[in-house]
Design an enzyme around this catalytic site. Sequence first.
Site, mmCIF file in Angstrom:
data_model
loop_
_atom_site.group_PDB
_atom_site.id
_atom_site.type_symbol
_atom_site.label_atom_id
_atom_site.label_comp_id
_atom_site.label_asym_id
_atom_site.label_seq_id
_atom_site.Cartn_x
_atom_site.Cartn_y
_atom_site.Cartn_z
ATOM 1 N N LYS A 1 0.821 -1.213 0.000
ATOM 2 C CA LYS A 1 0.000 0.000 0.000
ATOM 3 C C LYS A 1 0.854 1.262 0.000
ATOM 4 C CE LYS A 1 -4.309 -1.679 2.044
ATOM 5 N NZ LYS A 1 -5.259 -1.518 3.145
ATOM 6 N N LYS B 1 -6.704 -12.048 -6.416
ATOM 7 C CA LYS B 1 -7.896 -11.965 -5.582
ATOM 8 C C LYS B 1 -8.898 -10.921 -6.099
ATOM 9 C CE LYS B 1 -9.030 -10.786 -0.838
ATOM 10 N NZ LYS B 1 -8.555 -10.506 0.516
ATOM 11 N N LYS C 1 -12.365 -5.236 -3.808
ATOM 12 C CA LYS C 1 -13.287 -4.126 -3.984
ATOM 13 C C LYS C 1 -12.568 -2.845 -4.385
ATOM 14 C CE LYS C 1 -14.616 -3.692 0.945
ATOM 15 N NZ LYS C 1 -13.425 -3.475 1.696
#
Length: 331
Positions: A114, A196, A199
């Site tokens: 991130k 994966k 969202k």
Amino acid sequence: MEEKKVLFSGMQPSGKPTLGNYLGAFKNWSSLQEEYNCIYCIVDLHAITVRQEPAMLRKYTKELLALYLATGLDSDKNTIYIQSNVTAHAELSWILNCYSYMGELSRMTQFKDKSQKQGNNIPTGLFNYPVLQAADILLYQTSVVPVGEDQRQHLELCRDIAIRFNNIYGDVFTVPEMYIPKIGAKVMGLQNPTKKMSKSDADNENNVIYLLDDLKVIYNKIKRSVTDSDNQIIYSDDKPGIKNLLNIYCGITKKTIEQAESDFKGMGYGAFKEAVAEVVVEEIKPIQARFNEILADKIFLENVIKDGAKKAEYMANKTLRKVKKKIGFIS
Ligand code: TRP
């Protein structure tokens, strides 16, 4: 009667929830509500570790709450609440920061991923994210934490912090265990089945099934999903597209992979995808109907928010008081 063990989990209100969230989290969560004393949190303090638009944060938080309820979580049986409504999270998080090390936090792969996307200004909140997560879990004397495999490192860190703190001050925290559901724990992207379904994957709409997508759109996304060309419905790592669809199918129907393989034996990919699309749509349809009803009932939602915060606060403050006393704070 023996007291039920505490189970804690949470999700960030940072985007539109997906089929992956449903099969990996919500569907399992509602099956655990009899066996455990379940606490389900909407982790908005975690969401602001990357920039959020206030109006969207508000919308996603409300929608996520309505989805928790629409997918079967009972707000009377469980404690369902919004993290920022219980100040003990921020407070314990600060305290635990003083018992965590730069070294261990620097090793978190989620932080490395991130922070790379943040350029030169990496928020320190992103670095401290796993400490807040540890505070979430430890505040409630949690025994069991159902999360996906990607949260293993955060959970190990939480255990390390708890053990470290207990070694200094005596048994203050329950040391939690990770709980990984067997099937459907990980739903992959429909266009890129080696990654994966996420969202936050906004680049390719067809890769992701959002729970609140129009049902026709969901059907078509599955029909258009990427497979291979050998037309065999077999569960194998060499066939990530088919493997993913079988996982989705079994996650919903609760059939075993062997049962599913034999059900679809000899069938072409077209018909197979239609069958998968059918069960997904049938599963999501009533959830959407309940979701719309719940979201429209503002008073009910307000009450759930208020009651949840009250219940959570009571439990959390008990632990927090103990922690402060052990440390030597005067109250
Ligand atoms: N980090 C978790 C995730 O991204 C969300 C989370 C925050 C959480 N606090 C938690 C999960 C406590 C379990 C327990 O999925």
